[in-house]
Write a protein that holds these residues in place. Structure first.
Motif, PDB file in Angstrom:
ATOM      1  N   ALA A1233     -15.565  26.050  35.858  1.00 43.66           N
ATOM      2  CA  ALA A1233     -16.380  25.870  37.075  1.00 43.66           C
ATOM      3  C   ALA A1233     -15.450  25.390  38.172  1.00 43.66           C
ATOM      4  O   ALA A1233     -15.497  24.251  38.629  1.00 43.66           O
ATOM      5  CB  ALA A1233     -17.508  24.874  36.815  1.00 43.66           C
ATOM      6  N   TRP A1234     -14.580  26.283  38.592  1.00 48.94           N
ATOM      7  CA  TRP A1234     -13.480  25.876  39.502  1.00 48.94           C
ATOM      8  C   TRP A1234     -13.992  25.472  40.875  1.00 48.94           C
ATOM      9  O   TRP A1234     -13.313  24.796  41.634  1.00 48.94           O
ATOM     10  CB  TRP A1234     -12.489  27.047  39.619  1.00 48.94           C
ATOM     11  N   TRP A1235     -15.192  25.918  41.283  1.00 45.17           N
ATOM     12  CA  TRP A1235     -15.690  25.525  42.612  1.00 45.17           C
ATOM     13  C   TRP A1235     -16.022  24.036  42.680  1.00 45.17           C
ATOM     14  O   TRP A1235     -16.226  23.487  43.752  1.00 45.17           O
ATOM     15  CB  TRP A1235     -16.920  26.376  42.970  1.00 45.17           C
ATOM     16  N   LEU A1374      -8.837  32.725  36.308  1.00 39.99           N
ATOM     17  CA  LEU A1374      -9.910  32.434  37.262  1.00 39.99           C
ATOM     18  C   LEU A1374     -10.102  33.601  38.207  1.00 39.99           C
ATOM     19  O   LEU A1374      -9.148  34.283  38.580  1.00 39.99           O
ATOM     20  CB  LEU A1374      -9.603  31.170  38.055  1.00 39.99           C
ATOM     21  N   SER A1375     -11.401  33.817  38.604  1.00 37.54           N
ATOM     22  CA  SER A1375     -11.697  34.878  39.580  1.00 37.54           C
ATOM     23  C   SER A1375     -12.924  34.449  40.375  1.00 37.54           C
ATOM     24  O   SER A1375     -13.637  33.509  40.017  1.00 37.54           O
ATOM     25  CB  SER A1375     -11.953  36.216  38.861  1.00 37.54           C
ATOM     26  N   GLY A1376     -13.144  35.064  41.418  1.00 37.80           N
ATOM     27  CA  GLY A1376     -14.288  34.752  42.276  1.00 37.80           C
ATOM     28  C   GLY A1376     -14.345  35.746  43.421  1.00 37.80           C
ATOM     29  O   GLY A1376     -13.548  36.698  43.498  1.00 37.80           O
ATOM     30  N   PRO A1377     -15.348  35.589  44.334  1.00 37.03           N
ATOM     31  CA  PRO A1377     -16.328  34.494  44.384  1.00 37.03           C
ATOM     32  C   PRO A1377     -17.438  34.679  43.351  1.00 37.03           C
ATOM     33  O   PRO A1377     -17.676  35.760  42.871  1.00 37.03           O
ATOM     34  CB  PRO A1377     -16.843  34.561  45.808  1.00 37.03           C
ATOM     35  N   VAL A1378     -18.096  33.537  43.057  1.00 34.27           N
ATOM     36  CA  VAL A1378     -19.214  33.582  42.116  1.00 34.27           C
ATOM     37  C   VAL A1378     -20.552  33.688  42.848  1.00 34.27           C
ATOM     38  O   VAL A1378     -21.575  33.920  42.223  1.00 34.27           O
ATOM     39  CB  VAL A1378     -19.203  32.348  41.209  1.00 34.27           C
ATOM     40  N   LEU A1379     -20.532  33.466  44.163  1.00 33.35           N
ATOM     41  CA  LEU A1379     -21.732  33.626  45.006  1.00 33.35           C
ATOM     42  C   LEU A1379     -21.388  34.507  46.165  1.00 33.35           C
ATOM     43  O   LEU A1379     -20.246  34.546  46.630  1.00 33.35           O
ATOM     44  CB  LEU A1379     -22.216  32.268  45.533  1.00 33.35           C
ATOM     45  N   GLU A1380     -22.395  35.183  46.642  1.00 32.33           N
ATOM     46  CA  GLU A1380     -22.251  35.975  47.857  1.00 32.33           C
ATOM     47  C   GLU A1380     -23.002  35.263  48.973  1.00 32.33           C
ATOM     48  O   GLU A1380     -24.228  35.168  48.946  1.00 32.33           O
ATOM     49  CB  GLU A1380     -22.818  37.381  47.633  1.00 32.33           C
ATOM     50  N   LEU A1381     -22.214  34.694  49.923  1.00 29.38           N
ATOM     51  CA  LEU A1381     -22.797  33.967  51.053  1.00 29.38           C
ATOM     52  C   LEU A1381     -22.885  34.900  52.237  1.00 29.38           C
ATOM     53  O   LEU A1381     -21.879  35.416  52.717  1.00 29.38           O
ATOM     54  CB  LEU A1381     -21.942  32.762  51.419  1.00 29.38           C
ATOM     55  N   LEU A1412     -20.645  24.819  47.843  1.00 28.46           N
ATOM     56  CA  LEU A1412     -21.236  26.120  48.188  1.00 28.46           C
ATOM     57  C   LEU A1412     -20.199  27.015  48.847  1.00 28.46           C
ATOM     58  O   LEU A1412     -20.076  28.197  48.511  1.00 28.46           O
ATOM     59  CB  LEU A1412     -22.442  25.914  49.104  1.00 28.46           C
ATOM     60  N   LEU A1413     -19.494  26.471  49.797  1.00 29.87           N
ATOM     61  CA  LEU A1413     -18.496  27.287  50.498  1.00 29.87           C
ATOM     62  C   LEU A1413     -17.381  27.718  49.553  1.00 29.87           C
ATOM     63  O   LEU A1413     -16.855  28.823  49.667  1.00 29.87           O
ATOM     64  CB  LEU A1413     -17.921  26.500  51.676  1.00 29.87           C
ATOM     65  N   GLN A1414     -16.978  26.849  48.626  1.00 25.46           N
ATOM     66  CA  GLN A1414     -15.934  27.219  47.674  1.00 25.46           C
ATOM     67  C   GLN A1414     -16.400  28.328  46.748  1.00 25.46           C
ATOM     68  O   GLN A1414     -15.638  29.246  46.450  1.00 25.46           O
ATOM     69  CB  GLN A1414     -15.544  25.987  46.845  1.00 25.46           C
ATOM     70  N   ALA A1415     -17.686  28.215  46.283  1.00 32.50           N
ATOM     71  CA  ALA A1415     -18.186  29.242  45.370  1.00 32.50           C
ATOM     72  C   ALA A1415     -18.328  30.579  46.066  1.00 32.50           C
ATOM     73  O   ALA A1415     -18.322  31.625  45.418  1.00 32.50           O
ATOM     74  CB  ALA A1415     -19.537  28.803  44.787  1.00 32.50           C
ATOM     75  N   GLY A1416     -18.454  30.589  47.388  1.00 32.32           N
ATOM     76  CA  GLY A1416     -18.616  31.845  48.106  1.00 32.32           C
ATOM     77  C   GLY A1416     -17.315  32.504  48.469  1.00 32.32           C
ATOM     78  O   GLY A1416     -17.323  33.442  49.279  1.00 32.32           O
TER      79      GLY A1416
END
Length: 1550
Positions: A1233-1235, A1374-1381, A1412-1416
């Motif tokens: 959960a890197w965010w 690790l990869s991302g983003p996990v959310l689409e903002l 939130l911003l990190q996950a996006g």
């Protein structure tokens, strides 16, 4: 010849004189005065007055000189005779091929010279042996009786001295006994290398030891050395063999002459030729022959003599062979026993010698004839050598002090003079010890400069130097004084008219001598250690010479004028034992020593010193000078100047002569003329009639010296026409030449008629004094009944001055009479002019009535007529009339003050003090004083000061007593006592530690108002009371104002109130309020400010208005770091007065917020445009980022601030800690959960404070509302709190929106999935007690790149062994983003994020938005990698420090000390690890909680922990649920604040 004791007994002291200043002003007059006493001793010492201290005028840096070498035991006459005897006997044995060794008898060296003399005195060797008197010889040598010493002395005499004495007597004997070859037999013998007693010598002295090194091996001199040194060249005759110093030196050719180890070295052949007259002439063979012979003989092992015989035996010349016959038997047979002399080439059979030799001797051998010639050679004249080194005063002084300190083994100033004196004479008399010193003697002052100041054009003299330059005691001036004879000699005779300088060291000596021409001498010791003198009076001079000639005839036989060479001493005890009177003295620095004509003197120096000496001649010297010339004529010694020329030159100008000198010259001239008449008459009787005039004074001295007696001729001389190179004085007319008398002629300077004329002029000059003296006697004694006028007496005094009459008693009486008469005339004129001047003249010049009467009598008694006597009589009559009138006025009291004042003024005009005038003066002063007291005490008068009162009392004590005066004094004293008492009370009130209330001070002031005196302390107390009342009014005004008072105003009032000497009740209240305000400010500072922060509390609480300017912001930060920037309010634009208005502070704060927001946006745009340091081609440019260290950050390790977007070195700033949050979440939250990782970085320019939590700030606000004082920081804190609550409300509103709520739900779901996947392996990965572990990584599809499986954390931990390496290993997965903002959602969140980062407060909503911003967005792998590297470096440093501490602790235990506290060692790395901002924040909150007693008020917001806890599930959901009412938190805060402090106005009211 009996030897005396070795102890030196000092002779009696010479006379010492201490002239007064009056006597000291006439040098030659004073010397003439003391001459009758001092002349009996020969020398005397003069101590000048204490303040006569001439400056030392020698240029020390340029003074360089070469001293003389003095070997002490060669100075003493008897010791030198002994040493010469030892040299002769040593030479005798060295010629024989043996080296002399002196035996020891009874632990002292045997005195061979004394032994030889005593044997001769006792009748000779044969007589002593026959009469068996060797015991008496031992007794006379001071050996103890018994012990069979006589036999031992006989043995030594037979073996050492007797052969030498036999040779001296002329017997041709060669002693075959080699007395020094048997070392076993003569163990008691001591080599004649007189050992040095002293362990150290002056530097470079060793090369001058002569006898002291007789047996020490010396380097063989070369041909070049011998050619350069005539002494060496002359001494080649002695050949090879053992050498003495200075004897038997042979040339050594360094290339051709090589010493053969098997055979002896052959010397050059010496040829001795006999000539007519019996003289022996020695010639050395040619070097060539000698070298050729050496080459042929270099390989033969036989002695040189045998080899020489073989060579000559093989020679083809028959005549050469015939010459090898024995000189004794005239036969040439048995040539193997034929011995060749190495000195003269004569041959002797060894059996023909007396006594015969048993075998051919090895080495050098000389025949009896050569030995006799060498031993009877006369010694050379003795003299001093010059040193080879040049010294300065400093280098010579260092050498001299070092020598003395080492010799006596104590500091130089602590060595007693008596010890040095005894040691000097011991060394001088010793033949065993050879001590060498140096003496800078006879240094010409013309060349090197005198020690006294000299008036010349070389340099300007100061007034003090000018005084000493013209003093008669200056040795450059004394020889040319008017009374001195030498001033009539034009030439500068060095040493006589021109001083000589002497630089001495310890033991350096000047030998027995008298001055040239038997003149006086004077010696002045400028500085340094004393100089010891010995003197013999002139009456005993011939006796001293006889004693020295008697005791050391050997020296005077070779040098008849030995005492004129200044090279010979004799012990004063020896002279005194023979009846010579000797005195001594120690001349200290600043003292003179005078030697009188023909007084023998000698001495030595006690240490390093500097002296100056010169000759002078007075009138009484002239007879001694004439006798000296006769003495020189008998000795055939050269004169320094012509005595006849000196007398005639003075006789030619008699008017320039001093009267005493003229009389003395007349007497000498008369004797000289009579002698000249006799000598010229003898010349006529011989038949010499030719004569011619000659100006002898124009000829050089060497051209007018008598060839017979060396006298310098002046009046006349006899010369020859045929022999022009020489002349004689008239006393030696028979010694000129063998020519006929007709060829001889007289050379004269004056005719016999001119000489009496010169004599007559001298007589007139000498007798003119008697005529003048008769005139003066008649005038002074008024023998004819007529008083002379003042002009007549002056004429007589002027005649004495012009004719240079001596300063006699009669002249002194005349001068005294003139001085007294002139003083009377001047005094009479002053008395008359004083009456005319009236009261304006000086009071101190007035004459009393008795003095006036005495003065008139003095004028009548003088033998001088003065017309001023009548004026003085008139003044006396006028004064007596005034005295009668004054007495009548005083008797008829009470007289009017006007009459008394009138009489007083008349008396002041008289010019004479009348006793009644003083009584009048006292009556007038009394009236004036009473009037002044009355005016001072009058009620209408101005108040006087205490000084005036005291002055009146003091003046009243001096006025004439009366009842009125007593009454006035009593009133003054009473008033003064009361005034001083009240002044003391006021002083105590002003200075007392216990301050009095205003009411007490008012009572004191009120009572003191009734005293009619000006009291300074009462006035000061009144002023202090007025200031206290004004201060109380200011306090009331502030306390009763509309607002609480500002802290600055209260501090100013407290400072003023503390300085007042009044007790103020309000002051305690104000001090308590100020103390409470300062306490709150300190708590707030600890809460907000970082350790050693460069910001003030107010700066941190206010918004940064210039955030948009990176250069300004950075420069101000650097200024604050350096302590250069100190303004608190400059950023808000408020003055000190504006800070007092709460409304101005709030308005400025709001404006500052807007400026801060605009500025940070501009700064972000600027910094975003800068090149990234992580780019591979980053180069330094004008737009590149600059770290706080001043360098451009580049490469790995650079971090970008999330607020200002600028770049910094990771090692220069505080960075977030990944593991500080991950350790606690590892069991429940997977690492993937890197965010949620704490990677947010704010630079020190953006994060200015600790950023405490809102709950901590609310506690400070509660404490602030309890304060009755306004602080700018308090109002700023309220504005900051309101801004933070406002932002929190907006953030909660955004987080509660549908879009954001959905995104948060997806993140929570994703977290639960990760957590669920990690649970099956959790029990295997972690212990049951919940300890730290790494856990297994879940396999989550969509989070890994390319669908690869996750490496097991347990396996990674096992392989890598650290959590840091665990994190590093999963970074590639690790990869991302996990959310689409969406953009519509991202923009408000980023804006809120930026505004939240500007707040100096920590809020949980800020962290939620950050997640939130990190996950996006994709994970920032570069930043994570940088943070890991930085943490690895820091952890490595912590381990290194830990190991160092452990080693230090172990070493301490090994040394036996107390071990270090393990807890402290364990705590140290923890402090290092917890140095991040979170640890600082926690530490500050704990400190604040301790200070506030744990009274942190509850808040409605969740108290979430660190950002890595389960705040999304446990903290964010309640926030979202409460999102429907965003204003609730703020209203709740406001209501709670109002409930806790109802008296404090709210922010809206402010």
């Amino acid at each position: 010849m009996e030897l005396g004791s070795d102890d030196f007994l000092p002779p009696p002291e010479c006379p010492v004189f201490e002239p007064s200043w009056a006597e000291f002003r006439d040098p030659l007059g004073y010397i003439a005065k003391i001459r009758p006493i001092a002349e009996k001793s020969g020398i005397c010492k003069i101590r000048p007055p204490a303040d006569w201290q001439p400056p030392f005028a020698v240029e020390v840096d340029n003074f360089r000189f070469t001293p003389r070498i003095q070997r002490l035991n060669e100075l003493e006459a008897q010791t030198r005779v002994k040493l010469n005897y030892l040299d002769q006997i040593a030479k005798f044995w060295e010629i024989q091929g043996s080296s002399l060794k002196i035996p020891n008898v009874e632990r002292r060296i045997l005195d061979l010279y004394s032994l030889s003399k005593i044997v001769v005195e006792e009748g000779g060797y044969e007589t002593i042996c026959k009469d068996r008197r060797w015991a008496r010889v031992a007794q006379r040598l001071n050996y103890p009786p018994g012990k069979n010493i006589g036999s031992l002395l006989r043995s030594h005499y037979e073996r050492i001295v007797y052969p030498y004495e036999m040779y001296q007597s002329g017997a041709n004997l060669v002693c075959n006994t080699r007395p020094f070859d048997n070392e076993e037999k003569d163990k008691e013998y001591k080599p004649h290398s007189i050992p040095l007693r002293q362990s150290v010598q002056p530097s470079k002295f060793n090369s001058y030891g002569r006898r002291a090194k007789r047996l020490q091996p010396d380097p063989e001199p070369t041909e070049e050395d011998i050619e350069k040194n005539p002494e060496l060249k002359k001494l080649q005759i002695y050949g090879a063999g053992p050498k003495m110093m200075g004897l038997g030196l042979m040339a050594k050719d360094k290339t051709l002459r090589k010493k053969d180890k098997e055979g002896p070295e052959c010397p050059p052949t010496v040829v001795v030729k006999e000539e007519l007259g019996g003289d022996v002439k020695m010639e050395s063979a040619s070097p060539k022959t000698f070298l050729e012979g050496k080459e042929e003989l270099s390989h033969s092992p036989e002695p040189c003599t045998k080899m020489t015989m073989r060579l000559r035996r093989n020679h083809s010349n028959a005549q050469f062979i015939e010459s090898y016959v024995c000189r004794m038997c005239s036969r040439g047979d048995e040539d193997d026993k034929l011995l060749l002399c190495d000195g003269c080439d004569d041959n002797y059979h060894i059996f023909c010698l007396l006594p015969p030799l048993p075998e051919i001797p090895k080495g050098v051998w000389r025949c009896p004839k050569c030995v006799m010639a060498e031993c009877k050679r006369p010694p050379e004249a003795f003299g001093f050598e010059q040193a080879t080194r040049e010294y300065t005063l400093q280098s010579f002084g260092e050498m001299a002090d070092s020598f003395k300190a080492d010799y006596f083994n104590m500091p130089v100033h602590m060595v007693p003079t008596e010890l040095v004196e005894k040691e000097f004479w011991r060394l001088v008399n010793s033949i065993e010890e050879d001590v060498t010193v140096e003496y800078g003697a006879d240094i010409h002052s013309k060349e090197f400069g005198s020690g006294f100041p000299v008036s010349d054009s070389k340099r300007h003299l100061t007034p003090e130097e000018e005084e000493y330059a013209t003093s008669g005691w200056n040795l450059n001036v004394m020889p040319v004084l008017e009374q001195s004879v030498l001033c009539h000699i034009n030439a500068d005779i060095s040493g006589m008219k021109v001083p000589w300088l002497y630089v001495g060291m310890v033991f350096s000596a000047f030998c027995w001598h008298i001055e040239d021409h038997w003149s006086y001498s004077i010696n002045y010791l400028h500085w340094g250690e004393p100089k010891t003198w010995y003197g013999v009076p002139s009456l005993a001079a011939e006796h001293l010479e006889e004693v020295m000639k008697k005791l050391t005839p050997e020296l005077f036989d070779s040098q008849p004028d030995l005492l004129h060479q200044l090279v010979t001493l004799m012990n004063p005890n020896t002279l005194m034992s023979h009846g010579v009177p000797v005195v001594r003295t120690n001349q200290c620095a600043g003292e003179f020593v005078i030697t009188f004509p023909r007084a023998y003197h000698s001495g030595f120096n006690q240490g390093y010193n500097f002296a100056e000496a010169v000759n002078f001649c007075t009138a009484d010297w002239l007879p001694a000078g004439r006798q000296c010339i006769e003495h020189y004529r008998r000795l055939r010694r050269y004169c320094v100047f012509s005595h006849e020329e000196l007398i005639c030159k003075m006789a030619a100008c008699p008017e320039k002569l001093d009267l005493n000198l003229a009389a003395a010259v007349h007497k000498e001239m008369f004797i000289m003329v009579q002698e000249e008449r006799r000598l010229r008459k003898a010349l006529l009787e011989k038949g010499i009639t030719e004569a011619e005039r000659e100006a002898f004074e124009l000829l050089p001295d060497d051209e007018r010296q008598c060839i017979k007696c060396k006298t310098t001729c002046f009046l006349s001389a006899l010369a020859c026409y045929d022999c022009p190179d020489g002349l004689v004085c008239l006393s030696h007319i028979n010694d000129l030449c063998k020519c006929s008398s007709s060829r001889q002629y007289l050379r004269y300077r004056y005719t016999l008629d001119e000489l009496p004329a010169m004599l007559h002029k001298l007589k007139v000059r000498a007798e003119s004094f008697d005529t003048w003296a008769n005139k003066v006697r008649v005038a002074l004694e008024v023998e004819d009944g007529r008083k002379r006028s003042l002009e007549e007496l002056r004429a007589l005094e002027s005649e004495a001055r012009e004719r240079r009459f001596p300063n006699s008693e009669l002249l002194q009486r005349l001068k005294n009479c003139l001085s007294e008469a002139e003083a009377c005339v001047s005094r009479a004129l002053g008395l008359v002019s004083g009456q005319e001047a009236g009261p304006d003249r000086e009071a101190g010049l007035q004459m009393t009535l008795a003095e006036l009467r005495d003065f008139l009598g003095q004028m009548n008694n003088l033998p001088c007529a003065m017309h001023q006597i009548g004026d003085v009589k008139g003044i006396l009559e006028h004064v007596e009339a005034y005295q009668t009138e004054a007495r009548e006025a005083l008797v008829s009291q009470p007289s009017s003050p006007g009459l008394l004042q009138s009489l007083l003024e008349r008396g002041q005009q008289l010019g004479v003090e009348v006793p009644e005038a003083q009584q009048l003066q006292r009556q007038v002063e009394q009236a004036r004083w009473l009037d002044e007291v009355k005016r001072t005490l009058a009620p209408s008068a101005r108040r006087g000061t205490l000084a005036i009162m005291r002055g009146l009392l003091v003046a009243g004590a001096s006025v004439a007593p009366s009842p009125a005066v007593d009454k006035a004094q009593a009133e003054l004293q009473e008033l003064l006592t009361i005034a001083e008492r009240w002044e003391e009370k006021a002083h105590l009130c002003l200075e007392a530690r216990q301050k009095h209330p205003p009411a007490t001070l008012e009572a004191i002031i009120h009572e003191a108002e009734n005293i009619p005196v000006h009291l300074p302390n009462i006035q000061s107390l009144k002023e202090a009371l007025a200031k206290a009342r004004a201060w109380i009014a200011d306090v009331d005004e502030i306390q009763n104002g509309d607002h609480y008072p500002c802290l600055d105003d209260l501090e100013g009032l407290v400072a003023v109130g503390r300085d007042l000497p009044v007790g103020l009740e309000e002051l305690r209240q104000l001090e308590l309020q100020v103390l409470t305000a300062h306490s709150w400010r300190e708590k707030a500072s600890k809460t907000f400010l970082k350790k050693n922060s460069c910001y003030t509390l107010l700066e941190v609480l206010c918004p940064c208005a210039d955030a948009g300017s990176d250069s300004t912001k950075r420069s101000r930060w650097m200024e604050k770091e350096l302590g250069l920037y100190k303004s608190d309010t400059e950023l808000l634009g408020l003055s000190a007065q504006d800070l007092r208005d709460p409304g101005s502070v709030i308005v400025a704060f709001k404006e500052g917020e807007q400026k801060e927001k605009e500025g940070i946006l501009q700064l972000r745009r600027t910094n975003s445009a800068k090149p990234s340091p992580l780019a591979p081609l980053t180069t330094a440019s004008s737009t590149a980022s600059i770290c706080v260290c001043g360098q451009v950050p580049a490469g790995v390790g650079a971090l970008q601030c999330d607020l200002c977007q600028d770049w910094f070195h990771g090692r220069c700033v505080t960075v977030p800690r990944l593991l500080s949050s991950q350790r606690s979440s590892l069991p429940s939250s997977p690492l993937l959960a890197w965010w949620e990782w704490d990677t947010k970085f704010l630079c020190p320019l953006c994060m200015r404070s600790r950023r405490p939590r809102l709950e901590t700030i609310l506690a400070l606000l509660v404490a602030l509302q309890r304060l009755p004082v306004r602080l700018p920081e308090g109002e700023a804190l309220q504005c900051l709190t309101e801004r933070a609550i406002s932002w929190q409300g907006r953030a909660r509103q955004v987080l509660a929106s549908e879009e954001v709520t959905a995104l948060l739900g997806r993140l929570a779901e994703l977290r639960q999935r990760l957590q669920a996947e990690s649970k099956p392996e959790e029990s295997l990965a972690y212990p049951s007690d919940g300890g730290e572990g790494t856990g297994n990584m879940p396999k989550v599809q969509g989070l890994l790149e390319n669908g690869d499986s996750v490496t097991s954390p347990e396996k990674v931990a096992t392989e890598e062994g650290s959590d840091l390496e665990l994190l590093s290993s999963i970074l590639p997965q690790l990869s991302g983003p996990v959310l689409e903002l969406p953009e519509a959602t991202r923009a408000p969140l980023e804006e809120l994020m930026m505004e939240g980062d500007l707040l100096e407060v920590t809020l949980d909503e800020n962290h939620s938005i950050w997640q939130l911003l990190q996950a996006g967005q994709p994970p920032d792998l570069k930043r994570v990698q940088t943070l890991l590297e930085l943490e690895k470096a820091e952890r490595h440093g912590s381990r290194t420090r830990g190991r160092a501490l452990e080693r230090r602790r172990r070493r301490k235990v090994d040394r036996g000390g107390e071990p270090d506290d393990p807890a402290r060692e364990e705590l140290e790395p923890k402090r290092v690890r917890s140095s991040g901002p979170e640890a600082e924040e926690v530490q500050e909150e704990e400190e604040l909680e301790e200070e506030t007693g744990g009274e942190v008020p509850p808040v409605p917001f969740p108290n979430s922990g660190s950002p890595s806890t389960q705040e999304d599930q446990d903290g964010l959901e309640p926030v979202l649920e409460a999102g429907s009412d965003t204003s609730a938190p703020f209203s709740t805060l406001t209501s709670r604040l109002l409930m806790s402090c109802p008296q404090q106005p709210s922010l809206q009211q402010l």
